[in-house]
Design an enzyme around this catalytic site. Sequence first.
Site, PDB file in Angstrom:
ATOM      1  N   SER A 125       0.840  -1.202   0.000  1.00 42.98           N
ATOM      2  CA  SER A 125       0.000   0.000   0.000  1.00 42.98           C
ATOM      3  C   SER A 125       0.873   1.250   0.000  1.00 42.98           C
ATOM      4  O   SER A 125       2.058   1.213   0.318  1.00 42.98           O
ATOM      5  CB  SER A 125      -0.946  -0.012   1.198  1.00 42.98           C
ATOM      6  OG  SER A 125      -0.217   0.031   2.404  1.00 42.98           O
ATOM      7  N   ASN A 126       0.261   2.357  -0.345  1.00 40.74           N
ATOM      8  CA  ASN A 126       0.981   3.623  -0.447  1.00 40.74           C
ATOM      9  C   ASN A 126       1.523   4.070   0.915  1.00 40.74           C
ATOM     10  O   ASN A 126       0.942   3.751   1.954  1.00 40.74           O
ATOM     11  CB  ASN A 126       0.025   4.697  -0.998  1.00 40.74           C
ATOM     12  CG  ASN A 126       0.732   5.999  -1.300  1.00 40.74           C
ATOM     13  OD1 ASN A 126       0.863   6.860  -0.443  1.00 40.74           O
ATOM     14  ND2 ASN A 126       1.235   6.130  -2.515  1.00 40.74           N
ATOM     15  N   SER A 127       2.602   4.833   0.884  1.00 36.91           N
ATOM     16  CA  SER A 127       3.212   5.314   2.130  1.00 36.91           C
ATOM     17  C   SER A 127       2.206   6.057   3.005  1.00 36.91           C
ATOM     18  O   SER A 127       2.331   6.073   4.221  1.00 36.91           O
ATOM     19  CB  SER A 127       4.401   6.223   1.820  1.00 36.91           C
ATOM     20  OG  SER A 127       3.974   7.401   1.165  1.00 36.91           O
ATOM     21  N   CYS A 128       1.191   6.671   2.375  1.00 41.49           N
ATOM     22  CA  CYS A 128       0.249   7.452   3.175  1.00 41.49           C
ATOM     23  C   CYS A 128      -0.602   6.565   4.077  1.00 41.49           C
ATOM     24  O   CYS A 128      -1.177   7.052   5.053  1.00 41.49           O
ATOM     25  CB  CYS A 128      -0.606   8.352   2.305  1.00 41.49           C
ATOM     26  SG  CYS A 128      -1.840   7.484   1.344  1.00 41.49           S
TER      27      CYS A 128
END
Lengths: 507, 507
Positions: B191-194
């Site tokens: 998943s994205n770093s965010c």
Amino acid sequence: MDAKTFREFGKAAIDYVADYMETIRECDVLPSVEPGYLFDLLPKDMPENPEDWQSVLKDVDRVIKPGMTHWQSPNMHAYYPTASSFPSIVGDILCNGFSVIGFSWICSPACTELEVVVMDWLAKFLKLPQHFLHSTEGPGGGIIQGSASEAILVAVMAAREQAVKNMKQSHPEMSESDIRGKLIAYSSDQSNSCVEKAGVLAAVPMRLLSVGDDLIFNGSILEKAIEEDKAKGLIPIICIATMGTTGTCAFDDITSLAQVCNRNNVWLHVDAAYAGSALALDEFSELRNGLELVDSLNFNLHKFLMVNFDCTAMWLRDANKVVDSFNVDRIYLKHKYEGQTQIPDFRHWQIPLGRRFRALKVWITFRTVGAEGLRANLRKHIALAERFEKKLLADPRFEMVTKRCLGLVCFRPKGDNKRTTDLLSLITERKKIYMIQAKHRDQHFLRFVVCGMDPKEEDVDFAWQEIQTQMDVVLDKKLVSAVKADVNSISQQFSKELNISNSEKSK
Amino acid sequence: MDAKTFREFGKAAIDYVADYMETIRECDVLPSVEPGYLFDLLPKDMPENPEDWQSVLKDVDRVIKPGMTHWQSPNMHAYYPTASSFPSIVGDILCNGFSVIGFSWICSPACTELEVVVMDWLAKFLKLPQHFLHSTEGPGGGIIQGSASEAILVAVMAAREQAVKNMKQSHPEMSESDIRGKLIAYSSDQSNSCVEKAGVLAAVPMRLLSVGDDLIFNGSILEKAIEEDKAKGLIPIICIATMGTTGTCAFDDITSLAQVCNRNNVWLHVDAAYAGSALALDEFSELRNGLELVDSLNFNLHKFLMVNFDCTAMWLRDANKVVDSFNVDRIYLKHKYEGQTQIPDFRHWQIPLGRRFRALKVWITFRTVGAEGLRANLRKHIALAERFEKKLLADPRFEMVTKRCLGLVCFRPKGDNKRTTDLLSLITERKKIYMIQAKHRDQHFLRFVVCGMDPKEEDVDFAWQEIQTQMDVVLDKKLVSAVKADVNSISQQFSKELNISNSEKSK
């Protein structure tokens, strides 16, 4: 849409905005629509095929504009001003033209570096302590955040993570969840709703401490609370002070708060959302007292520094405290200049990853207005509020609730709260000017704020005229209802006597 | 600046943007500047007096443009696309012209209501489940958030507060800090770093679960983690699934994740930041599977739906779960229509209080492009990526890392990681095209993404040409260094033999 059509549409939009601003006094500041008005005016589905821009622009005028509250009208006196200016609008055109996501230096060096430049310009313009400048040694610097809410939340979250880290080191016997369960934050009951919300969002209880009748949050109030909480085993982490509260524009006592924070190793953040701009004026130089002791500070250029929302300036004494707390890096975000001095990777200073090139509108506004122009705009707002205050003081039906502060006058009709509410209802129904009410202790009052893109003396006179006239109506209505009550009472008495007389006759 | 000057400056800026877009292929996509380049080009202080707009615009060209990474160039192939379109730029001009802060209905009815309208248009365009529409019965609806980061953080925070509330009711013996200390969230390591950052910011541990070689996060992986954590006494609250991961555009198995979430009373949020737009295409209808079971969903119109950043669509099955968690109301924010059906007070759906009139740019883009135009744009991106894929497959020096997905091709030179890194270094130094690398397990690879405002077939051909040529250089260099190594080895051997021969002679 090709570039040729964009040139036509874009220029028509420029004219639309210019025309709008030139004729904004012709509109009622509040719209005359009922909830749901737009749902009947627009189709239920996206059009399948493109429509021409001319009909879209016509619809902006036909269906959107009538549903607008005109924040840029000089007849807007609610909330606090929301800055807009022509150069700032142009700045955003160019920002959107480049349309970059400047989360790190390599994503557009100009985007990061211009932000460094304008934040330093601004810090000097406000005469902030040197350690907030990027260009001085040390880990301090400024960033543009999307809103005061976000700036405050960033401070609370960073303070929270720092406290957890420090406590884990100093108290290895405590579990992380034990530590987190004991954290506590402070502000005053006069602070903006976003401070309380920051506590909710960060999952840190935010104690909103009661302040005295002067509405000022000071060190002794804070110290008492910290002592109480420490005695309970809690861990105080941050205090949010306010320069210019939303209700009455009160200024917390930064110096005494800073001393208490310092002694207790508590982060001090100052929310100067509205009043921060006043730091630029030497006649308010005393506002700068104590700022050398604070850890972070925010104020909204989109309040009265002529730059469009969204544009909140935030300074950090030690940006590493935020970066260390928020940094979750990925290989695809790395670049070879990362971590260099004076070239911050702003993505670690904020909540989202993405960021617009907002420095452009700041830079263009500052250059085309100039420092003296910005100061003149501030002074104009203050002078207009003074003009309103004078008129108010000359009318014995009204009273000031607090001293005028910058562009805000808090006042009320003398008498019970109902009179204030009645007056505001009448004024709001007529839609000529827009004010809101606030409450201090149990007293309702009205907030008159100088707003709009280009307010003038005659706008203040217009507002005052409207308030006076509607006050007459309130009092007239009171008179009428008093007379009605008298008539009722007389007629009841009369009919009672008539009944008695009749019944006596019929005996 | 008066309205007349604004008309001139604004129209010049429109022309600047149109010229920029028409000539964007002439610029290297990456800038040729060193860190700090701008600090020497700009004065250290804000100008005291106003400068004319002509010199400011000249400076945009002289000092800003050379420091830009041209995200709207078709030679941009890094990250994911950042949408821009001419109608969207015009939409923001009008948004800034009105310059309102639409945090509640009364603050501009059109601002709230147009957002309701376009979010429903969009939900229908994507064929999302009915319960996400404002116009159907029930507490669901859509909102425009500033970024995917914020949307995901909102979901995590709301899930956290809901879990705390529910646990307090069902387990009155537990303290609030006990409950908070046991909360846990899940996502995949793709998943994205965010997502990881959302865990940090919300103070909820975010377990990034390892997925298999197919990179797909599914129900059995989640279920195993939930069971482990429940056995430890932890309280699972939310799972973030991804449609179109940042690294390789992998799609998590929403249906099986939803079943597990449902059984365990865990909130399921889907981050479809990039790939969400594909829901609009019936050829991808299988992507819609399982969405009827999710609690919330976000995707970025500013990825490839032709609306400028910032514009993240978020839908909630039950918006009250967010509103109840975030609502901290104040008298000065109240208005008489508050809480009415179908008229959301969006301030309670998001982190900040303030909000721009972003629906305007969405509405104007949708109307001037049309549903078929939006779909055609998506299909163009996909077709261009297919074109690139075909070329790549025909060159035996390269290999695909995963299957092409929408506008993304993940590939690498066959051989060790150094070859990938060397190729990327060469390409990046030349600045003709911009790609970034990512890593899966221990394998580095390059991401080729179709980006820019108006990418064409010849742009893909240009990129492929550049990659091929630089691959030749990498291999030539390898050849040269191999030859060099051979020569070295031969000469060492020779001198060794010579020494032996000499020493023998001298005996």
